[in-house]
Structures are given as C-alpha cells and as structure tokens.
Design an enzyme around this catalytic site. Structure first.
Site, mmCIF file in Angstrom:
data_model
loop_
_atom_site.group_PDB
_atom_site.id
_atom_site.type_symbol
_atom_site.label_atom_id
_atom_site.label_comp_id
_atom_site.label_asym_id
_atom_site.label_seq_id
_atom_site.Cartn_x
_atom_site.Cartn_y
_atom_site.Cartn_z
ATOM 1 C CB SER A 82 35.730 54.634 41.231
ATOM 2 O OG SER A 82 35.454 55.787 41.972
ATOM 3 C CE LYS A 83 29.187 52.912 37.260
ATOM 4 N NZ LYS A 83 27.940 52.427 37.455
ATOM 5 N NE ARG A 84 36.574 58.688 44.435
ATOM 6 C CZ ARG A 84 37.035 57.535 44.932
ATOM 7 N NH1 ARG A 84 35.986 56.534 44.739
ATOM 8 N NH2 ARG A 84 37.980 57.254 45.426
ATOM 9 N N GLY A 97 35.134 59.895 36.549
ATOM 10 C CA GLY A 97 34.519 59.945 35.218
ATOM 11 C C GLY A 97 35.007 58.436 34.492
#
Length: 471
Positions: A237-239, A241
C-alpha cells in the site's frame, strides 16, 4: 502458434507497482517468445474511469520502455461487440434473462445466511419459459455438476467444484456488460493465447472459463502472478511507498532500474540481481515465476538503481540530472564540468535526485554547513589547520591533485596530525558536510579561487561565532 498477450488495466487509478509488474511480465513473455504484446484499457466503469488515469498508464508504460504492438484498445468503444455475443448466448439458451430485483436478491441472501445456507443466487429465473415485461439482467448458465479444471503456469493444476459457481451476471439491467464477460470477449476477439495477471483475479478464472465453454472457444493458458507485499509482509500500500510509477521518475529512478527491480518481484535467474532489459527478454521464463508473495523493499530498489546509474554513460546522466539541479535553482552551463561532477558523484548516489543534492556544493558558493559537522570539525583547533592549509594552497603554482597531496602531507607532518584531522575540516569548509568524493579530486575540480574563498569563509564563520582562534 504466435503468442499473444495483453496488459488490460482499468483507468480508475494511476499505474502502480503491481500493475507495472503485471505489464512487464506480459511484455517480457511476448518479447521472449517473439509474440505480440497488446495494451487494452478496460474503461467500462464510467463513473470511476478518468482520462488522467489513462494518460498516466500510457505515459508510465512509455517511460518504462514497454512498447506495445497493438492498441491501446478501449472497451468503451466495443459495446456493440459485447451485445452481439450476449444475444448469441441468449439465442442458444446458454444465458437467460433474470427479472429478480436487487431488493429480492438481497432478501434472498439474508434469509439464506440466517439459515446457514449457500447465499448464491437461487437460479429462480433460469428455467423460465416466457419473458416478462420488466427490467432484467442477463446471466450465464453455469454448469450444475462436475468440476472446472485448468492448469496455471505459476500454480499448477487448479480444481473447482462447479457447485461453487454462480450463474454470473454478464449484462446489467441497463444493458452494459460486466467485467468478467468483457474480458473473455476481448481475449477471444484479440486472439489472446496467454492470460498473465495478478492472483487477485484467480477467483474470476473459473467464472470466465464458464463463458469460454458456453461460447465454444478454446481456453487460453493462465498464469496468476504472486501478490506483492511490503517489508512487513502485509499487502502493498502507499505506506510502503507504493505510489504511481511515474512518481518514481520524479524521485530520480532510472526506467531500466525499475524494470530490473519489478522483474525480480516473483521471478529469479539464479543469484543474478542486476539485469539489462535485453537480458531480461532473453532469460525470462514464465514457468519460473514463484507462487509465493514477493516483497517490495524500497531500499533494495535504491540499490538496484545505484547499480544501473554506475552502468550509465555520464552524458546520459548529465541530461537526466539537470532537471533536478534546476529544481534547486542551479543551471549547469559548463557541460564538461557537469560530466566531471557526475563521474565523482555517481558511485555515491542512489537516485538522480540524490546525485543532484550531493552535487550542490560544486555549483554554488552559498553552501549550507551541517551544524553537527561544524561542531566537530570547525572548532578552535580546526581553524588553525584551515589557516595553514590556506597559506600553503595560496602558494601553489600548479593546483592539481598531486600538488594538493604534497601540501596535506607537509601539514600533517608539521602539525603532528593524522590525514583525517586535516582533510575533514577542509571537507566541511568546502562541501558543508563530512561525506564527499576524494578531497583532492573535489578541490582540483572546484578550483583554487573557490577553494580559498570557502576555507576563508569557514574561518570567518568561526570568528563570527565569537570563538577564540589560534595560529
């Protein structure tokens, strides 16, 4: 048989790591087999599909160097084709009109769950012998007995009991076709021989096989790629990167490094880590793709990028790093000077952006000296060293690495110091920090006048701080 594969993203978001990896494996497989690589935009979700996402997908593919042979095709332009196939299935009795309302379906599911029964559609309309004057969806007639069996190139043989299958809706009440139906029709029409996609689609495969069988078409070969997890073993996910692919371009990554790293997310060739695009095409084998989840490691990506930067010609790096320098208000006008800077800095940088940041002191005298470095290396003792270096350098008639080396040797002997005790104060004065390429190489490149100016500026900084200096 000519291999024909496709990458078929939905333009409901930017091209991300998972999608790019899927595109790459299709691309490499097609090129390795001498086949055709097709780009298809699955934009039937009118509400969520956006032109900006389509543009991002296409630009991301181009940046990564994954040239397609056909397309891009757009599903939104192929509605007449889908309707023709729906009519065919209805006429042949392999699909049927379902008049159940959404409310009726929801009530049925709720009641079935409360009784501990299977909540699939109860096929109430499957055997209707007459049509009703009311809205309807169209459902495929799934087999009621037996098994659906297929061989997955990544996972081996997969078996599904047909009793688990639902009579899938292939057309909504407004006449628009559903995802699983359009995928099959497009793959049939485009002659797709191999469907290579993420394993989040694995549950769709038996449903799609039902449609293939109803139409009487030969199945393609399937390969479901492993999921990509973050370093914490959770879904990417975006966490972690996991941003859009084009953002990696903005962060200073090389496209060939991204290709290299994406290829290693689920595929391996011995212990080799670094591959050129040509090597990947030559060596890629879909049968060697792992069925285990791949781990996305941003630090490993940086390392791969650093290796590709080392392999890249300085002239190309100069062109690529210039926009990052301009973002810091630096316009390198002397190309030869820039090339020499790159030669010094590329062994130390992981990305183009990092290279620009590390190189900043080469292009401006307005350097920012790190407080920690100043505290340790621009103290009272260091000022005395800097003054001695200043005096010796000013007397140099030939300002080059050999001459500078002799100056530093002389000072270390004269003052009874180690080389580091002389070099580090000078390094901090010239670069603003304690880490840089070789000190003599830096000084020669910057030039005598600027070196003296920065050393004297560091001495003044100490004086301005109200400290006592000695000579």
């Amino acid at each position: 048989m000519t291999v024909r594969v496709r990458f078929a993203p939905s333009p409901t978001g930017y091209l991300h790591i998972g999608g790019a990896r899927t595109a790459l494996f299709n691309y490499l497989f097609a090129r390795h087999e001498g086949g055709i690589f097709i780009l298809r935009i699955e934009d039937t979700d009118i509400e969520r599909s956006k032109d900006e996402f389509t543009t991002s997908i296409i630009e991301g593919m181009k940046w990564l160097g994954m040239e397609w042979d056909e397309g891009p095709y757009f599903q939104s332009e192929r509605m007449d084709i889908y309707r023709r196939y729906i009519d065919k299935l209805l006429k042949e009795g392999k699909a049927y009109k379902c008049y159940c309302t959404q409310e009726e379906l929801e009530n049925w599911r709720k009641e079935a769950l409360e009784k501990g029964l299977d909540a699939k559609y109860n096929r109430r309309c499957r055997n209707l012998t007459h049509e009703l004057d009311k809205p309807y969806t169209v459902r495929i007639k799934a087999p009621l007995e037996g098994q659906t069996v297929y061989h997955d190139l990544c996972r081996g043989t997969i078996v599904i009991d047909n009793k688990e299958l639902d009579d899938l809706i292939i057309a909504r009440s407004d006449g628009t076709p559903t995802y699983n139906f359009t995928v099959v029709i497009d793959d049939v029409e485009m002659g797709i021989t191999h469907v290579i996609r993420g394993d989040d689609h694995i549950n769709n495969t038996p449903r799609q096989i039902t449609i293939y069988n109803a139409l009487g078409y030969e199945l393609p070969k399937f390969a479901h790629l492993p999921m990509i997890y973050g370093p914490d073993k959770k879904k990417l996910s975006k966490r972690h990167g996991a941003v859009g692919v084009l953002e990696y371009k903005e962060m200073g990554f090389l496209p060939e490094a991204m290709i290299n790293y994406l290829a290693r997310l689920g595929w391996a060739y011995g212990d080799q880590e670094i591959f050129t695009k040509e090597e990947l095409i030559r060596l890629f084998d879909i049968n060697h793709v792992s069925s285990s989840p791949a781990i996305f490691d941003p630090e490993k990506l940086k390392w791969v990028n650093s290796q590709h930067m080392m392999m890249t010609e300085n002239e190309r790096l100069a062109k690529l790093v210039t926009p990052f320098l301009k973002d810091m208000a630096i316009t390198p006008n002397d190309q030869n000077y820039l090339l020499r800077v790159i030669e010094l800095e590329k062994p130390r940088a992981n990305t183009l952006k990092e290279m620009a940041e590390k190189s900043l002191f080469f292009f401006t005298d307005d350097i920012e000296i790190d407080d920690g470095a100043a505290s340790k290396w621009l103290n009272e003792k260091s000022v005395a060293i800097l003054k001695e270096v200043d005096r010796e350098i000013e007397g140099l008639s030939v300002f080059n690495q050999d001459g500078l080396s002799r100056v530093f040797d002389s000072i270390t002997k004269k003052m009874g110091l180690k080389m580091k005790e002389v070099a580090q104060p000078v390094r901090v004065a010239i670069t603003g920090g304690t880490a840089s390429p070789g000190i003599f190489e830096i000084m020669e490149l910057i030039g005598k006048e600027k070196v003296l100016k920065r050393i004297r500026g560091a001495i003044s900084r100490r004086k301005d701080a109200g400290q006592t200096t000695t000579t």
